[in-house]
Design a protein around this motif. Structure first.
Motif, PDB file in Angstrom:
ATOM      1  N   GLY A   6      39.161  57.028  82.917  1.00 42.10           N
ATOM      2  CA  GLY A   6      40.613  56.917  82.809  1.00 42.10           C
ATOM      3  C   GLY A   6      40.997  55.645  82.083  1.00 42.10           C
ATOM      4  N   SER A   7      41.924  55.746  81.120  1.00 39.14           N
ATOM      5  CA  SER A   7      42.254  54.598  80.290  1.00 39.14           C
ATOM      6  C   SER A   7      43.648  54.748  79.690  1.00 39.14           C
ATOM      7  N   ASN A   8      44.006  53.750  78.882  1.00 31.29           N
ATOM      8  CA  ASN A   8      45.238  53.846  78.107  1.00 31.29           C
ATOM      9  C   ASN A   8      44.924  54.031  76.619  1.00 31.29           C
ATOM     10  N   LYS A  39      41.911  60.594  86.388  1.00 35.58           N
ATOM     11  CA  LYS A  39      43.346  60.740  86.130  1.00 35.58           C
ATOM     12  C   LYS A  39      44.133  59.690  86.898  1.00 35.58           C
ATOM     13  N   TRP A  41      43.016  56.719  87.807  1.00 34.27           N
ATOM     14  CA  TRP A  41      42.753  55.443  87.127  1.00 34.27           C
ATOM     15  C   TRP A  41      43.637  55.316  85.897  1.00 34.27           C
ATOM     16  N   ALA A  42      43.745  56.414  85.127  1.00 33.13           N
ATOM     17  CA  ALA A  42      44.549  56.382  83.896  1.00 33.13           C
ATOM     18  C   ALA A  42      46.015  56.097  84.217  1.00 33.13           C
ATOM     19  N   LYS A  45      47.411  52.525  84.184  1.00 34.64           N
ATOM     20  CA  LYS A  45      47.611  51.841  82.903  1.00 34.64           C
ATOM     21  C   LYS A  45      49.067  51.973  82.472  1.00 34.64           C
ATOM     22  N   HIS A  49      48.531  57.155  78.961  1.00 42.91           N
ATOM     23  CA  HIS A  49      47.534  57.555  79.958  1.00 42.91           C
ATOM     24  C   HIS A  49      46.632  58.602  79.318  1.00 42.91           C
ATOM     25  N   THR A  50      45.334  58.402  79.390  1.00 36.94           N
ATOM     26  CA  THR A  50      44.405  59.389  78.844  1.00 36.94           C
ATOM     27  C   THR A  50      43.133  59.402  79.672  1.00 36.94           C
ATOM     28  N   VAL A  51      42.502  60.560  79.712  1.00 43.61           N
ATOM     29  CA  VAL A  51      41.206  60.698  80.374  1.00 43.61           C
ATOM     30  C   VAL A  51      40.189  61.062  79.297  1.00 43.61           C
ATOM     31  N   ASN A  52      39.240  60.175  79.085  1.00 46.89           N
ATOM     32  CA  ASN A  52      38.144  60.429  78.158  1.00 46.89           C
ATOM     33  C   ASN A  52      37.051  61.161  78.929  1.00 46.89           C
TER      34      ASN A  52
END
Length: 64
Positions: A6-8, A39, A41-42, A45, A49-52
């Motif tokens: 989960g990230s930005n 999700k 974790w994302a 941010k 918000h994005t899930v890789n």
């Protein structure tokens, strides 16, 4: 095995960094096998918000 992060930002290929920034565990790139957790974790941010997701095959030659 599918791993989620989960990230930005979108991270196409995570990099392993050995030197530099030192915290408890050094540079961190945290993944989970649970998509719902990534999700959450994302969502921590700001703005984006994005899930890789990554396909991972265990490598017994790695020293962990």
């Amino acid at each position: 095995m599918i791993l989620y992060h989960g990230s930005n930002v979108i991270v196409q290929e995570p990099q392993i960094l050995e030197n530099g920034f030192y915290k408890d565990f050094g540079y961190g790139f945290y993944c989970t096998i649970i998509e719902k957790q990534a999700k959450r974790w994302a969502l921590t941010k700001r703005r984006r918000h994005t899930v890789n997701f990554y396909e991972y095959s265990p490598d017994k030659s790695l020293n962990i």
